[in-house]
Design an enzyme around this catalytic site. Sequence first.
Site, PDB file in Angstrom:
ATOM      1  N   LYS A 185      41.785  19.031 -47.087  1.00 49.40           N
ATOM      2  CA  LYS A 185      42.109  17.574 -47.044  1.00 49.40           C
ATOM      3  C   LYS A 185      42.204  17.101 -48.447  1.00 49.40           C
ATOM      4  CE  LYS A 185      42.935  13.462 -45.292  1.00 49.40           C
ATOM      5  NZ  LYS A 185      44.491  13.194 -44.812  1.00 49.40           N
ATOM      6  N   ILE A 191      46.834   8.455 -41.889  1.00 45.31           N
ATOM      7  CA  ILE A 191      45.355   8.771 -41.949  1.00 45.31           C
ATOM      8  C   ILE A 191      45.075   7.877 -43.122  1.00 45.31           C
ATOM      9  CG2 ILE A 191      43.368  10.172 -42.474  1.00 45.31           C
ATOM     10  CD1 ILE A 191      45.073  10.727 -39.825  1.00 45.31           C
ATOM     11  N   GLY A 192      45.882   7.509 -43.993  1.00 43.35           N
ATOM     12  CA  GLY A 192      45.280   6.956 -45.394  1.00 43.35           C
ATOM     13  C   GLY A 192      44.394   7.485 -46.228  1.00 43.35           C
ATOM     14  N   LEU A 193      44.783   8.899 -46.301  1.00 42.33           N
ATOM     15  CA  LEU A 193      43.855   9.788 -47.189  1.00 42.33           C
ATOM     16  C   LEU A 193      42.223   9.602 -46.984  1.00 42.33           C
ATOM     17  CD1 LEU A 193      45.675  10.302 -50.564  1.00 42.33           C
ATOM     18  CD2 LEU A 193      45.569  11.599 -48.399  1.00 42.33           C
ATOM     19  N   CYS A 240      51.858  11.817 -50.858  1.00 43.53           N
ATOM     20  CA  CYS A 240      51.406  11.251 -49.549  1.00 43.53           C
ATOM     21  C   CYS A 240      52.143   9.975 -49.264  1.00 43.53           C
ATOM     22  CB  CYS A 240      49.919  10.993 -49.645  1.00 43.53           C
ATOM     23  SG  CYS A 240      49.213  10.445 -48.330  1.00 43.53           S
ATOM     24  N   ASN A 286      55.994  17.672 -47.579  1.00 43.90           N
ATOM     25  CA  ASN A 286      55.067  16.573 -46.906  1.00 43.90           C
ATOM     26  C   ASN A 286      55.741  16.121 -45.720  1.00 43.90           C
ATOM     27  OD1 ASN A 286      52.792  14.889 -46.581  1.00 43.90           O
ATOM     28  ND2 ASN A 286      52.450  14.921 -48.777  1.00 43.90           N
ATOM     29  N   GLY A 317      50.648  23.563 -40.581  1.00 44.49           N
ATOM     30  CA  GLY A 317      49.945  22.197 -40.483  1.00 44.49           C
ATOM     31  C   GLY A 317      49.538  21.773 -38.985  1.00 44.49           C
ATOM     32  N   THR A 318      50.435  20.843 -38.539  1.00 43.49           N
ATOM     33  CA  THR A 318      50.359  20.387 -37.203  1.00 43.49           C
ATOM     34  C   THR A 318      49.912  21.388 -36.046  1.00 43.49           C
ATOM     35  OG1 THR A 318      51.810  18.486 -37.842  1.00 43.49           O
ATOM     36  CG2 THR A 318      51.543  18.890 -35.532  1.00 43.49           C
TER      37      THR A 318
HETATM   38  C1  LIG Z   1      47.225  14.478 -39.561  1.00 41.19           C
HETATM   39  C2  LIG Z   1      47.623  14.977 -40.939  1.00 41.19           C
HETATM   40  C3  LIG Z   1      47.157  14.511 -42.290  1.00 41.19           C
HETATM   41  C4  LIG Z   1      47.586  15.205 -43.486  1.00 41.19           C
HETATM   42  N1  LIG Z   1      47.180  14.964 -44.439  1.00 41.19           N
HETATM   43  C5  LIG Z   1      47.679  15.369 -45.502  1.00 41.19           C
HETATM   44  C6  LIG Z   1      46.875  15.216 -47.167  1.00 41.19           C
HETATM   45  O1  LIG Z   1      45.780  14.899 -46.902  1.00 41.19           O
HETATM   46  N2  LIG Z   1      47.615  15.771 -47.980  1.00 41.19           N
HETATM   47  C7  LIG Z   1      48.704  16.307 -48.096  1.00 41.19           C
HETATM   48  O2  LIG Z   1      49.051  16.762 -48.973  1.00 41.19           O
HETATM   49  N3  LIG Z   1      49.429  16.566 -46.656  1.00 41.19           N
HETATM   50  C8  LIG Z   1      48.953  16.078 -45.665  1.00 41.19           C
HETATM   51  N4  LIG Z   1      49.551  16.391 -44.279  1.00 41.19           N
HETATM   52  C9  LIG Z   1      51.025  17.051 -44.566  1.00 41.19           C
HETATM   53  C10 LIG Z   1      50.629  18.221 -44.156  1.00 41.19           C
HETATM   54  O3  LIG Z   1      50.103  19.029 -45.213  1.00 41.19           O
HETATM   55  C11 LIG Z   1      52.217  18.988 -44.147  1.00 41.19           C
HETATM   56  O4  LIG Z   1      52.904  19.020 -45.377  1.00 41.19           O
HETATM   57  C12 LIG Z   1      53.160  18.252 -43.280  1.00 41.19           C
HETATM   58  O5  LIG Z   1      52.253  17.969 -41.923  1.00 41.19           O
HETATM   59  C13 LIG Z   1      54.186  19.183 -42.604  1.00 41.19           C
HETATM   60  O6  LIG Z   1      53.848  20.437 -41.915  1.00 41.19           O
HETATM   61  P1  LIG Z   1      53.715  20.677 -40.644  1.00 41.19           P
HETATM   62  O7  LIG Z   1      54.859  20.048 -39.808  1.00 41.19           O
HETATM   63  O8  LIG Z   1      53.468  22.238 -40.310  1.00 41.19           O
HETATM   64  O9  LIG Z   1      52.610  19.704 -39.994  1.00 41.19           O
HETATM   65  C14 LIG Z   1      49.039  15.817 -43.295  1.00 41.19           C
HETATM   66  C15 LIG Z   1      49.597  15.887 -42.171  1.00 41.19           C
HETATM   67  C16 LIG Z   1      49.099  15.672 -40.857  1.00 41.19           C
HETATM   68  C17 LIG Z   1      49.831  15.728 -39.518  1.00 41.19           C
END
Ligand SMILES: Cc1cc2nc3c(=O)[nH]c(=O)nc-3n(C[C@H](O)[C@H](O)[C@H](O)COP(=O)(O)O)c2cc1C
Lengths: 305, 266
Positions: A46, A72-74, A132, A194, A267-268
């Site tokens: 994260k 989430i707002g990091l 982000c 992202n 990711g998801t």
């Molecule tokens: C709940 C959630 C939190 C995420 N938090 C971050 C993060 O802290 N930093 C970041 O670089 N990407 C974050 N992402 C983006 C993912 O790393 C990824 O780039 C994006 O979800 C696309 O991939 P996916 O469709 O497989 O989820 C987050 C995604 C989700 C769903």
Amino acid sequence: MKTNLSVEIGKLKLKNPVMVSSGTFGYAEEFKDFIDLSKLGAIVTKTITLKPRRGNPAPRTCETSAGMLNSIGLENPGIEVFIQEKLPFLKKLGVPIIMSVASEEEPEEFLELVARLDIIEAVAAIELNISCPNVREKASLIAQDPEATYKIVQEVRKITNKTLITKLSPNVTSIADIAQSAEDAGSDAVSLINTLAGMSIDIKQRKPKISVGIAGLSGPAIRPIAVKMVWEVFNKVKIPIIGMGGIIDTASALEFILAGATAVSIGTANFINPKISLEIISGLKKYLIENKIGDVNELVGSVKI
Amino acid sequence: MKACQLKLKISAQVRIKDNYWHCEFSAPQIAKIALPGQFIDIRVNDLCEPLLRRPISIHGVSRAKIKIFYAVVGKATEILARKRTGEYLDIIGPLGSGFALGKQKTVNSKQMLVAGGMGVAPLMFLAEKLTEGRKQRAENRITVLIGAKTKKQLLCADDFKKLGCIVKIATDDGSQGFHGKVTDLLHNLSSDFRSLPSAIYACGPKPMLQAVADISNQRGFPAQLSLEEHMSCGIGACLGCVVKTQAGFKRVCKEGPVFNSRDLVW
Ligand SMILES: Cc1cc2nc3c(=O)[nH]c(=O)nc-3n(C[C@H](O)[C@H](O)[C@H](O)COP(=O)(O)O)c2cc1C
Ligand SMILES: Cc1cc2nc3c(=O)[nH]c(=O)nc-3n(C[C@H](O)[C@H](O)[C@H](O)COP(=O)(O)OP(=O)(O)OC[C@H]3O[C@@H](n4cnc5c(N)ncnc54)[C@H](O)[C@@H]3O)c2cc1C
Ligand code: FES
């Protein structure tokens, strides 16, 4: 048949090209009941900031058609607490740990963070999250500006020899131009995409479904956009690409590899099936055998157009 | 306690009334360790619609089986209700931190459960655990307050009675029991020193839980509240399901769903 799944991202050697994305895998500990973490190609944490961040009020997520929105707002405990409380577990796994970092006060905070991580052996690589959508009050992201991207990557490059990955935003006119800036400034790799900026509205309450209104879309819904962007970047830069955005099975992971990704990131899909990353590793191996391909690297960018 | 991801066979699926269903799974691994207040996270199909799992409380455990009680309210619960005995579902559980039960040898009428609507779901399992193997004398039974919009939407009243609980009912339209909110009923009861609860366990809609928290904080008795929030992962990884507490945001799926009323910030 002997097959090679190992790939290289900068100085990093991954035993297979499947990693897990920032923000979707916590600090890995959350998944230890469900999978053998040591089998992963790499783990991206994260995103961590210098100071702790509380994050945004709920609701922070909602489901959309074949996707989800998040803001989430990091939320994170800050670098020092991370090093004390989260890193010891990650260290023991024997898997390359990629630290995702972000800053609100760039570039000073970025530099401070990277300097702190540079001296930690357990940190295999650093991913600069300049994309982000859920942190800056300002409307624009670093990853939306080729010059700002160049500047920050260059500054960071000066102070670390660790593998440097720049995480790109899809919310741009030309992602390939931004990737080019990252490469020119010395980034060892780029990861994309992202989340896409999106919004969903509750028609009963006539309010956005996410507390802060605009959020980031992820999941299968964004995959065709992500695959296209990987293809565009592949045609522009020479550094390796870590592809992500809606990967939910082996077939979708292969799409990214064929479009030019050296590694893929889940990711998801981790939320839906915590075992999915390991299933994809086996699936890739099977695909190579079935198609008599000795090395996964042969597939990278091999889509015929 | 270790959660697992399992393919679980549906051993019973029964419509109770209207859009309310009971479903039971053979799940020895979960049944053995499940605590009241914990939940399971269900994937209702292998498709991308709906994409995410759905959290549902554990309603009861008997030997190797776990039971859930759910209302059909949307996509996923509609699909769930169409599943039949013998079919398999991908389930993760048990998840979350349940109710703290305390160590008293006997239960008593000053322990109160307060349920609003579907909030009965986890409280049934709690009532089973609280009464299990403990003496429940006639003058010394747990009290359960159940609230519903109307008599038609009243849930589980007879099941709680079967366990030997004293059941008090409140309906918004007065069609059964006390005419008004279940929290007004609680307020009235706790105004009388003799019926002041010693501990409260509550589950229901947010406004109800907030009212329970207000009453318990004013009267100075502890209340454990089971909260709901939209969940994406259910296992503490996404940080999506937070509630505000005195110590910052906490995850409903991990530190919760049960929180101490004193710790919450509304
Ligand atoms: C709940 C959630 C939190 C995420 N938090 C971050 C993060 O802290 N930093 C970041 O670089 N990407 C974050 N992402 C983006 C993912 O790393 C990824 O780039 C994006 O979800 C696309 O991939 P996916 O469709 O497989 O989820 C987050 C995604 C989700 C769903
Ligand atoms: C810890 C926990 C335990 C739960 N236990 C039970 C239970 O025992 N029985 C039961 O019937 N339900 C329970 N729920 C609620 C249940 O998860 C939702 O009703 C379900 O996810 C709805 O899915 P759906 O696709 O059918 O509805 P959707 O189409 O997703 O939504 C329909 C409506 O329900 C609302 N909704 C959806 N998910 C939630 C949620 N997590 N919290 C609040 N509202 C929601 C939506 O905003 C919408 O208005 C629980 C929720 C949590 C967080
Ligand atoms: S639902 Fe992901 S942290 Fe609670």
